[in-house]
Design a protein around this motif. Sequence first.
Motif, PDB file in Angstrom:
ATOM      1  N   ARG A   1      -8.515   2.888  -5.307  1.00  0.00           N
ATOM      2  CA  ARG A   1      -8.051   3.538  -4.081  1.00  0.00           C
ATOM      3  C   ARG A   1      -9.247   4.025  -3.245  1.00  0.00           C
ATOM      4  O   ARG A   1      -9.242   3.942  -2.023  1.00  0.00           O
ATOM      5  CB  ARG A   1      -7.151   4.716  -4.460  1.00  0.00           C
ATOM      6  CG  ARG A   1      -6.591   5.488  -3.281  1.00  0.00           C
ATOM      7  CD  ARG A   1      -5.638   6.573  -3.720  1.00  0.00           C
ATOM      8  NE  ARG A   1      -6.312   7.591  -4.518  1.00  0.00           N
ATOM      9  CZ  ARG A   1      -5.678   8.541  -5.204  1.00  0.00           C
ATOM     10  NH1 ARG A   1      -4.365   8.574  -5.225  1.00  0.00           N
ATOM     11  NH2 ARG A   1      -6.348   9.430  -5.891  1.00  0.00           N
TER      12      ARG A   1
ATOM     13  N   LEU B   1      -2.848   3.342  -0.376  1.00  0.00           N
ATOM     14  CA  LEU B   1      -2.672   4.579   0.403  1.00  0.00           C
ATOM     15  C   LEU B   1      -3.596   4.724   1.620  1.00  0.00           C
ATOM     16  O   LEU B   1      -3.124   5.060   2.703  1.00  0.00           O
ATOM     17  CB  LEU B   1      -2.833   5.792  -0.505  1.00  0.00           C
ATOM     18  CG  LEU B   1      -1.532   6.400  -1.019  1.00  0.00           C
ATOM     19  CD1 LEU B   1      -1.817   7.532  -1.975  1.00  0.00           C
ATOM     20  CD2 LEU B   1      -0.645   6.875   0.115  1.00  0.00           C
ATOM     21  N   PRO B   2      -4.913   4.441   1.472  1.00  0.00           N
ATOM     22  CA  PRO B   2      -5.776   4.600   2.657  1.00  0.00           C
ATOM     23  C   PRO B   2      -5.308   3.744   3.837  1.00  0.00           C
ATOM     24  O   PRO B   2      -5.437   4.150   4.985  1.00  0.00           O
ATOM     25  CB  PRO B   2      -7.144   4.138   2.157  1.00  0.00           C
ATOM     26  CG  PRO B   2      -7.102   4.401   0.695  1.00  0.00           C
ATOM     27  CD  PRO B   2      -5.691   4.122   0.280  1.00  0.00           C
TER      28      PRO B   2
ATOM     29  N   PHE C   1     -13.195   8.989  -2.320  1.00  0.00           N
ATOM     30  CA  PHE C   1     -13.376  10.018  -3.351  1.00  0.00           C
ATOM     31  C   PHE C   1     -12.717   9.608  -4.659  1.00  0.00           C
ATOM     32  O   PHE C   1     -11.630   9.033  -4.665  1.00  0.00           O
ATOM     33  CB  PHE C   1     -12.720  11.327  -2.904  1.00  0.00           C
ATOM     34  CG  PHE C   1     -13.480  12.038  -1.827  1.00  0.00           C
ATOM     35  CD1 PHE C   1     -14.508  12.917  -2.156  1.00  0.00           C
ATOM     36  CD2 PHE C   1     -13.171  11.848  -0.487  1.00  0.00           C
ATOM     37  CE1 PHE C   1     -15.205  13.575  -1.154  1.00  0.00           C
ATOM     38  CE2 PHE C   1     -13.872  12.503   0.512  1.00  0.00           C
ATOM     39  CZ  PHE C   1     -14.892  13.370   0.175  1.00  0.00           C
TER      40      PHE C   1
ATOM     41  N   THR D   1     -11.136  14.409   9.429  1.00  0.00           N
ATOM     42  CA  THR D   1     -10.123  13.547   8.806  1.00  0.00           C
ATOM     43  C   THR D   1     -10.445  12.079   9.070  1.00  0.00           C
ATOM     44  O   THR D   1     -10.410  11.241   8.181  1.00  0.00           O
ATOM     45  CB  THR D   1      -8.719  13.883   9.374  1.00  0.00           C
ATOM     46  OG1 THR D   1      -8.445  15.247   9.099  1.00  0.00           O
ATOM     47  CG2 THR D   1      -7.655  13.008   8.758  1.00  0.00           C
TER      48      THR D   1
ATOM     49  N   THR E   1      -2.005   2.725   4.297  1.00  0.00           N
ATOM     50  CA  THR E   1      -0.741   3.266   4.817  1.00  0.00           C
ATOM     51  C   THR E   1      -0.992   4.540   5.608  1.00  0.00           C
ATOM     52  O   THR E   1      -0.351   4.785   6.625  1.00  0.00           O
ATOM     53  CB  THR E   1       0.282   3.520   3.684  1.00  0.00           C
ATOM     54  OG1 THR E   1      -0.417   3.899   2.518  1.00  0.00           O
ATOM     55  CG2 THR E   1       1.118   2.326   3.410  1.00  0.00           C
ATOM     56  N   ILE E   2      -1.937   5.344   5.136  1.00  0.00           N
ATOM     57  CA  ILE E   2      -2.266   6.566   5.881  1.00  0.00           C
ATOM     58  C   ILE E   2      -2.751   6.209   7.287  1.00  0.00           C
ATOM     59  O   ILE E   2      -2.416   6.861   8.261  1.00  0.00           O
ATOM     60  CB  ILE E   2      -3.338   7.385   5.129  1.00  0.00           C
ATOM     61  CG1 ILE E   2      -2.718   8.039   3.897  1.00  0.00           C
ATOM     62  CG2 ILE E   2      -3.956   8.442   6.037  1.00  0.00           C
ATOM     63  CD1 ILE E   2      -3.712   8.734   2.991  1.00  0.00           C
ATOM     64  N   ALA E   3      -3.510   5.103   7.366  1.00  0.00           N
ATOM     65  CA  ALA E   3      -4.042   4.703   8.671  1.00  0.00           C
ATOM     66  C   ALA E   3      -3.020   3.919   9.484  1.00  0.00           C
ATOM     67  O   ALA E   3      -3.312   3.483  10.599  1.00  0.00           O
ATOM     68  CB  ALA E   3      -5.295   3.850   8.466  1.00  0.00           C
TER      69      ALA E   3
ATOM     70  N   ARG F   1     -13.363  10.996   6.972  1.00  0.00           N
ATOM     71  CA  ARG F   1     -13.011  10.757   5.567  1.00  0.00           C
ATOM     72  C   ARG F   1     -12.284   9.429   5.419  1.00  0.00           C
ATOM     73  O   ARG F   1     -12.500   8.683   4.481  1.00  0.00           O
ATOM     74  CB  ARG F   1     -12.133  11.896   5.036  1.00  0.00           C
ATOM     75  CG  ARG F   1     -12.877  13.193   4.803  1.00  0.00           C
ATOM     76  CD  ARG F   1     -12.048  14.138   3.967  1.00  0.00           C
ATOM     77  NE  ARG F   1     -10.823  14.535   4.620  1.00  0.00           N
ATOM     78  CZ  ARG F   1     -10.719  15.572   5.445  1.00  0.00           C
ATOM     79  NH1 ARG F   1     -11.781  16.321   5.701  1.00  0.00           N
ATOM     80  NH2 ARG F   1      -9.574  15.876   5.997  1.00  0.00           N
ATOM     81  N   ARG F   2     -11.403   9.176   6.401  1.00  0.00           N
ATOM     82  CA  ARG F   2     -10.616   7.950   6.311  1.00  0.00           C
ATOM     83  C   ARG F   2     -11.498   6.717   6.462  1.00  0.00           C
ATOM     84  O   ARG F   2     -11.318   5.715   5.800  1.00  0.00           O
ATOM     85  CB  ARG F   2      -9.541   7.975   7.402  1.00  0.00           C
ATOM     86  CG  ARG F   2      -8.491   6.925   7.231  1.00  0.00           C
ATOM     87  CD  ARG F   2      -7.268   7.233   8.035  1.00  0.00           C
ATOM     88  NE  ARG F   2      -7.602   7.401   9.438  1.00  0.00           N
ATOM     89  CZ  ARG F   2      -7.105   8.364  10.203  1.00  0.00           C
ATOM     90  NH1 ARG F   2      -6.271   9.248   9.698  1.00  0.00           N
ATOM     91  NH2 ARG F   2      -7.423   8.446  11.467  1.00  0.00           N
TER      92      ARG F   2
ATOM     93  N   ASP G   1     -11.249  19.498  12.477  1.00  0.00           N
ATOM     94  CA  ASP G   1     -10.422  18.987  11.377  1.00  0.00           C
ATOM     95  C   ASP G   1     -10.009  17.544  11.642  1.00  0.00           C
ATOM     96  O   ASP G   1     -10.033  16.694  10.761  1.00  0.00           O
ATOM     97  CB  ASP G   1      -9.176  19.873  11.236  1.00  0.00           C
ATOM     98  CG  ASP G   1      -8.273  19.380  10.123  1.00  0.00           C
ATOM     99  OD1 ASP G   1      -8.718  19.400   8.968  1.00  0.00           O
ATOM    100  OD2 ASP G   1      -7.137  18.942  10.418  1.00  0.00           O
TER     101      ASP G   1
ATOM    102  N   LEU H   1     -15.479  17.566   3.116  1.00  0.00           N
ATOM    103  CA  LEU H   1     -14.272  18.263   2.664  1.00  0.00           C
ATOM    104  C   LEU H   1     -14.382  19.748   2.961  1.00  0.00           C
ATOM    105  O   LEU H   1     -13.393  20.469   3.000  1.00  0.00           O
ATOM    106  CB  LEU H   1     -14.058  18.067   1.159  1.00  0.00           C
ATOM    107  CG  LEU H   1     -13.750  16.658   0.671  1.00  0.00           C
ATOM    108  CD1 LEU H   1     -13.536  16.664  -0.831  1.00  0.00           C
ATOM    109  CD2 LEU H   1     -12.513  16.111   1.359  1.00  0.00           C
TER     110      LEU H   1
END
Lengths: 275, 843
Positions: free
Chosen positions: A184, A134-135, A115, A106, A137-139, A109-110, A102, A82
């Motif tokens: 999550r 969420l993880p 966390f 990212t 949908t983010i992907a 982290r994904r 960055d 982070l």
Amino acid sequence: MPTQPPVSSPSEARSPGAAPARPERDGTILEARNLTKRYRLGKREVDALQDVSLKVRRGEFVALMGPSGSGKSTLLHLLGGLDRPTSGEVVLDGEVVSHLSDRDATRLRREKTGFVFQFFNLIPLLDVYENVALPFTIAGIDPRHGEAAARIKDVLELVDLVGRERNRPDQLSAGEQQRVALARALVAQPAILLADEPTGNLDYATGGEILDGLWRSCDERGQTIVLVTHDARAAAYADRVLVVGDGKIRDEIELGRRAEHDARPLIMRLALLGL
Amino acid sequence: MARRLRSALTIAGVALGVAVLFASLSAGSTMDAAVDRAATDEMGHAALRVQALEERGLSQEALSVVKRAAGVEVAAPALERKTYLAASPNQTPSSTLPAPVTVLGIDPVAEPLLHDMPLSGGRLLIATDAQDALITQTMASQERLRLGDTVTVSGASSGPQAFTIVGIVAGDGSLPDAAGRLVIVPLASAQALFDSTGVTRVDLGTPPGVSADELISQLEVMITTEPYLLQKTSDTADSLRAETADFRGTLLLVAAVVLFAGAFLVFNTLSMTVAERMREVGLLRAAGTTRPQVMSFVLLQALVLGAVGSVVGVAAGIGLAVLTLLWVGSTGPVALNGPEISLGPVLLAMIIGVVVTLAASLEPAWRAGRISPVEALRRGPAGAVAGARLRWLALVFGVLALAALAVWPKSSASAAEARGSGGLTVDSAMWGPLVLYGLLLAAVLIVPRVLRPLLRLVGIPFRVFRNEERLARSSLARDTSRTALTAGALVIGLAMVVALGTAVQNVRQIGATWLTETIPGSELLTSIRPISATDPIRDQIAVLPGVKSVSPIGLFGVPLAGLRQQAAAIVGKDFADDGRLTFVADGGDRAAALAALDAGGAVIVPQSLANESAIRLGDTLTFTTGETPTRLRVVGIVAHSIPGDAQESILVGWSDALGPFGASGADFFAVRYEAGQESSARAAVDATASQYALEPADLGRVRGTVGDALDRVFRLLDALALTAVLVAGLGMVNTLSMSVFERAREIGVLRAAGMSSRQVWGMVVIEAGVLGIAGSLMGAVVGLLVGGSLVAWSIGSLALAFDPPWTSIALAVLAGVLISVTASIYPAGIASRQSIVRALQHE
């Protein structure tokens, strides 16, 4: 854009559906080498961390313990990619993560970290299922079908939230909300779970539920966990406790894997150390 | 940082509103001043003007009667005619006509007593002058004439006459109509030049103590042999002012809308501040601060924002006023100079700015006062404008609107009088703004109800970005009041743009149809002086190959019920053959009415006049022409009639026009070509017309000129209305920044969970896009409704099929969306760039 969605990530703890195989205990999954983090406070420079090195083995439950301002959260942020260290490096699952761009940070982290924070930070307008998903949908993965859906079901069972999928965060108790946050963090089966004072905002009993959940994920599923806490009761769930003070690791207390989490032995050890 | 940005944005919003308001007020007072100046220029020191109604002017008898009237100290008669300078021998012939000049014949002794004629050189005319002239400085420089030179002007049958320039009048001279091209000669010489014995007007000076009204009542009894009009300076100013009233009214309305949008910004900002400082307020309350004290903190903040915004706004408004006046250049006959900056509009704009800001802050202040200390300390910053009372805001603005209408400039009243002016202007008098404001308020109240489903609908295309769309929508739904307020500002701004666009489209269309409907030809040949019926011009043009018909049309004033009414003399048969004029239902038989016109004793009236003066088919209208009044029977009522100077003309036959009404000839000819031969026949017609000093004008060009003038004004209004959208954009920046600020920790968690900075950026931009599209669509719908009502109300029966300018509307919607998306770039940048660690530590 996601280069490798978590579902297809080639991590060994990621076989879909059934509970993952128990990992080896001896391999190092996370290593910090001579980490220093320096902040500027006006004209003054302050070292939040000074030359910290540590290793975390696969499947291990490590607690970073120390008083407020000792640098334990800073250390956690560096370990999870982070933040970047002023000097030194972090190797996570064979990849040097401390100096990634960055974009790569990212991705890391994904794919490799999960966390849990003191404040649950759920998205208020999304229901439990959507928050946990969420993880995915983010992907860019549809969380309603296939392996993703199976994993979500699995973590909801783990945190005992089956049947509450359609509830919104404001319809849940604080403990339940933190369990959603835990689900999550676990749903993508990260290489390492980083928890920053996850019980800091909860009462005694509810805090216990979260710690039980964390411990179960570690003990039953081999999830590697680094927990930051200043609470000896929480730290007592860990296999090993690293005592952080003034930006350094002051001591290391090996508790070993135990079915019961009595904090007294740890407290006594801490007392002996004068903490 | 967030607070400073918010304050800056709010100040900018207030400032923009005040700037537009100040520009409106300033443009208004500049127009007022220009009108007064023009009126004074025209009337000089005269208390009263006796204006001839007939072309031949007032007779010598009437003039001597006027001079004899008790209380007349000075009587200055004058004859005014338009003509051309005679071509000089070395001038190359060209098909385009030179600009006309106005010849003013004056009494060299009486005239200077009533009209100041500042000279830039030479001397004034004296009683013994005969072939001497004064010209204006403007004309001197245009024609390169100097003192002692000769100026030769074309006359009537006597041919051109040369005058020696003995003096040069400074500037443009005092006749606004002359546009600076003025030649002043002794009255007798002018009468000789134009074969006339009459005078166009007599200006009367009275000794102190004699009022114009006394003189009026006296003259009304004394002159009974011929028609005339009595005019006071105030009348002149009023009639000029009426022409600018619509424009000024609309300017103020637009300013009100921009301020309205600014008020949304203020309301939103203060609501956010109150929510954000909940804990602080709780602490203050716990420490013993009273409710009124808490309220006064918020009001004080509003006062500072309002005051700073107003000061900045006035400064910006000066610039905007300069631009506005430059762009408009002139309104009707009145030329405008730079803006008149007087204390009045400055104070008014500032007071309104502050009052609106305070009014918008009342509710947040009240809410702050109601914060319970325990609740605030326990919960901390909560849902920003949860419970913001939109209806309350609407109520405040309803009251404000009523208050504003109470002090609406007096021009509105005269605008209402000028309503009969035929609909070529959008009427925005008293009721217009009220209806518009009401509709906008209603729209604002509906916004929260339709917003949620609309957001869902608008979000559908964005589902490609599954994650970002879902998060964006959830963020918008988080605080519906705030979202509704943000969208509300956009809705009213855009509604105004669309409404104006719709109105101008309709007006344009009506203008276009009007000319086509009332002119029996596709080309107009205009003359600067009436062409008598015996003149061979008409026949010469009519025999040219390809010409189907040439119809003479004369415009003149007629005295009806004590007022000057515009009349047009037409050949009924030409209109019947050419299929012009639309008779309204129960408006009489077309063929019979047009035949009756040619036979004499009949009149056709436009519907606007019929409605206004309750004239019905078969009525007899009595015109007070000289000793014996002329009575004409109403044989038809038409939807549109030939447009005159300020109103639609009543139509009479040529026999009546030349007889009792004293018209001397046609002012223009309408030329109709044989089908398909226009292009080939035009050149010959234009050349012949030019020989007789007739100016050819294509009907399309006339239409275009009217349309262009309208466009110019409406484009300005549109630009100002777009300011409201811009203010809404500022509100958007504000709301999104606040939303990003509030969600900092949440965004931190999303980033920690693997959301890329690009995805975060996209989330905020999509949020703005969805809101922008929803707001713009609603704005377009409301705008169409408002525009439709505006058209229906102001033009009434003249309205044609409702045909909104879809392209412009689509462009306006696009502009709304673009402004929204642009507004999101800054907050999106902040959201995507913020440090995850700092975001996670955010409280």
